[in-house]
Motif scaffolding. Structure first.
Motif, PDB file in Angstrom:
ATOM      1  N   SER A 138       0.805  -1.217   0.000  1.00  0.00           N
ATOM      2  CA  SER A 138       0.000   0.000   0.000  1.00  0.00           C
ATOM      3  C   SER A 138       0.838   1.268   0.000  1.00  0.00           C
ATOM      4  O   SER A 138       0.366   2.334  -0.395  1.00  0.00           O
ATOM      5  CB  SER A 138      -0.920   0.008   1.230  1.00  0.00           C
ATOM      6  OG  SER A 138      -0.143  -0.042   2.429  1.00  0.00           O
ATOM      7  N   ASP A 139       2.117   1.148   0.420  1.00  0.00           N
ATOM      8  CA  ASP A 139       2.932   2.353   0.552  1.00  0.00           C
ATOM      9  C   ASP A 139       3.997   2.505  -0.528  1.00  0.00           C
ATOM     10  O   ASP A 139       4.542   3.591  -0.707  1.00  0.00           O
ATOM     11  CB  ASP A 139       3.604   2.386   1.921  1.00  0.00           C
ATOM     12  CG  ASP A 139       4.522   1.192   2.154  1.00  0.00           C
ATOM     13  OD1 ASP A 139       4.350   0.178   1.451  1.00  0.00           O
ATOM     14  OD2 ASP A 139       5.389   1.283   3.039  1.00  0.00           O
ATOM     15  N   ALA A 140       4.325   1.415  -1.259  1.00  0.00           N
ATOM     16  CA  ALA A 140       5.411   1.533  -2.232  1.00  0.00           C
ATOM     17  C   ALA A 140       5.468   0.343  -3.174  1.00  0.00           C
ATOM     18  O   ALA A 140       5.024  -0.759  -2.850  1.00  0.00           O
ATOM     19  CB  ALA A 140       6.758   1.681  -1.517  1.00  0.00           C
ATOM     20  N   PRO A 156       7.150   5.397  -4.347  1.00  0.00           N
ATOM     21  CA  PRO A 156       6.170   5.501  -3.259  1.00  0.00           C
ATOM     22  C   PRO A 156       4.732   5.476  -3.768  1.00  0.00           C
ATOM     23  O   PRO A 156       4.457   5.843  -4.910  1.00  0.00           O
ATOM     24  CB  PRO A 156       6.506   6.850  -2.620  1.00  0.00           C
ATOM     25  CG  PRO A 156       7.130   7.647  -3.721  1.00  0.00           C
ATOM     26  CD  PRO A 156       7.897   6.656  -4.552  1.00  0.00           C
ATOM     27  N   GLY A 157       3.839   5.020  -2.919  1.00  0.00           N
ATOM     28  CA  GLY A 157       2.422   5.022  -3.238  1.00  0.00           C
ATOM     29  C   GLY A 157       1.916   3.692  -3.759  1.00  0.00           C
ATOM     30  O   GLY A 157       2.675   2.740  -3.934  1.00  0.00           O
ATOM     31  N   THR A 158       0.627   3.618  -3.995  1.00  0.00           N
ATOM     32  CA  THR A 158      -0.016   2.408  -4.490  1.00  0.00           C
ATOM     33  C   THR A 158       0.172   2.286  -5.997  1.00  0.00           C
ATOM     34  O   THR A 158      -0.175   3.191  -6.751  1.00  0.00           O
ATOM     35  CB  THR A 158      -1.521   2.425  -4.175  1.00  0.00           C
ATOM     36  OG1 THR A 158      -1.704   2.505  -2.758  1.00  0.00           O
ATOM     37  CG2 THR A 158      -2.192   1.157  -4.688  1.00  0.00           C
TER      38      THR A 158
END
Length: 292
Positions: A138-140, A156-158
């Motif tokens: 969910s974070d990277a 980074p990110g979904t």
């Protein structure tokens, strides 16, 4: 210029959560039913390529080629796809360019792990093989390479892998959503690109396709698929993180509820290519729900 199809645009199944927002600021589609409710037909599809239109500084005089896709798997075993695409572009200014792409991918049923291997050549000159793995939380997104050299990077990110992205697309279409935006990684090209995507989904349809009255997509106008629900989709790909308003390219297609796609059109701005589904071999055994 990227002439290979993003692989999972031609397959779909399961469920996922898209990244919020997108290149055009559109909201992400709401979560839908679980992945077991969307069943993908294992199949082999052959698409013949031809030039649809051409103009501008990168115009070509003719285009031809073929895409062959073999897809197998389910939510328990994961999804394996083998693809070969050969494209020949002819231009009076630059001559003939033949690209040959071979790609194999595996994506686990939850869409968290991804393996990819790509070999390509242009006019017979091969490029280094790209071989790697990726994991998405969910974070990277984290990507590791074995070839052409050992390396790694993270974003980074979904970020969604291709079949998970398309599973979300089918969910959004079923739910009556008209747009879906997400960041997507498919391991194509040099394996380092993460794309911002925006899909526009049309009204559902069954019965004769838009190619009725022609020889195009004949396997989709006969037999069981003639009554399978489908949605017209326009999917635009943007350079990740650039915030650009003009896509790298746009893919239009009819997305069938069992994961088969027809009515393909790849628009690169200066020219567009059609993909005609000339052969479709579906596994005789019907897809059944699977609980991982």
């Amino acid at each position: 210029m990227r002439l290979s199809l993003t692989l999972a645009l031609l397959v779909a199944a399961g469920a996922a959560q898209a990244a919020p927002g997108g290149p055009a600021g559109e909201p992400a589609a709401k979560p839908g039913p679980g992945k077991a409710s969307i069943l993908l037909a294992n199949h082999r599809a052959v698409y013949d390529l031809s030039l649809a239109s051409s103009s501008g500084t990168r115009a070509v005089d003719s285009a031809r080629g073929r895409i062959v896709i073999d897809f197998k798997g389910d939510a328990c075993r994961g999804y394996t796809m083998q693809t070969r695409q050969v494209t020949v572009l002819d231009s009076a200014e630059t001559g003939s360019r033949t690209s040959d792409l071979r790609n194999t991918t595996f994506e686990d049923g939850d869409g968290h792990e991804f393996r990819f291997k790509t070999a390509s050549s242009v006019n017979g000159a091969g490029s280094p093989t790209v071989d790697g793995t990726a994991s998405s939380e969910s974070d990277a997104l984290k990507v590791r390479f074995k070839e052409p050299k050992r390396d790694q990077f993270s974003v980074p990110g979904t970020v969604l892998f291709p079949s998970l992205h398309m599973r979300r697309l089918i969910e959004a279409a079923r739910a009556g959503e008209t747009t879906l935006s997400a960041k997507v990684f498919d391991g194509s090209d040099d394996g380092r690109k993460v794309y911002d995507t925006l899909a526009v989904i049309g009204r559902p349809a069954t019965g004769p396709t838009t190619a009725s009255g022609t020889d195009r997509d004949k396997p989709l106008r006969e037999g069981a698929l003639a009554s399978v629900q489908r949605w017209p989709v326009t999917l635009s790909y943007f350079t990740g993180g650039k915030g650009e308003s003009t896509p790298i390219y746009t893919l239009s297609f009819d997305l069938y509820e069992n994961g088969v796609s027809g009515g393909l059109k790849l628009d690169y701005g200066d020219f567009a290519i059609l993909g005609d589904l000339t052969r479709l071999d579906l596994d005789k055994a019907a897809a059944t729900p699977c609980t991982p």
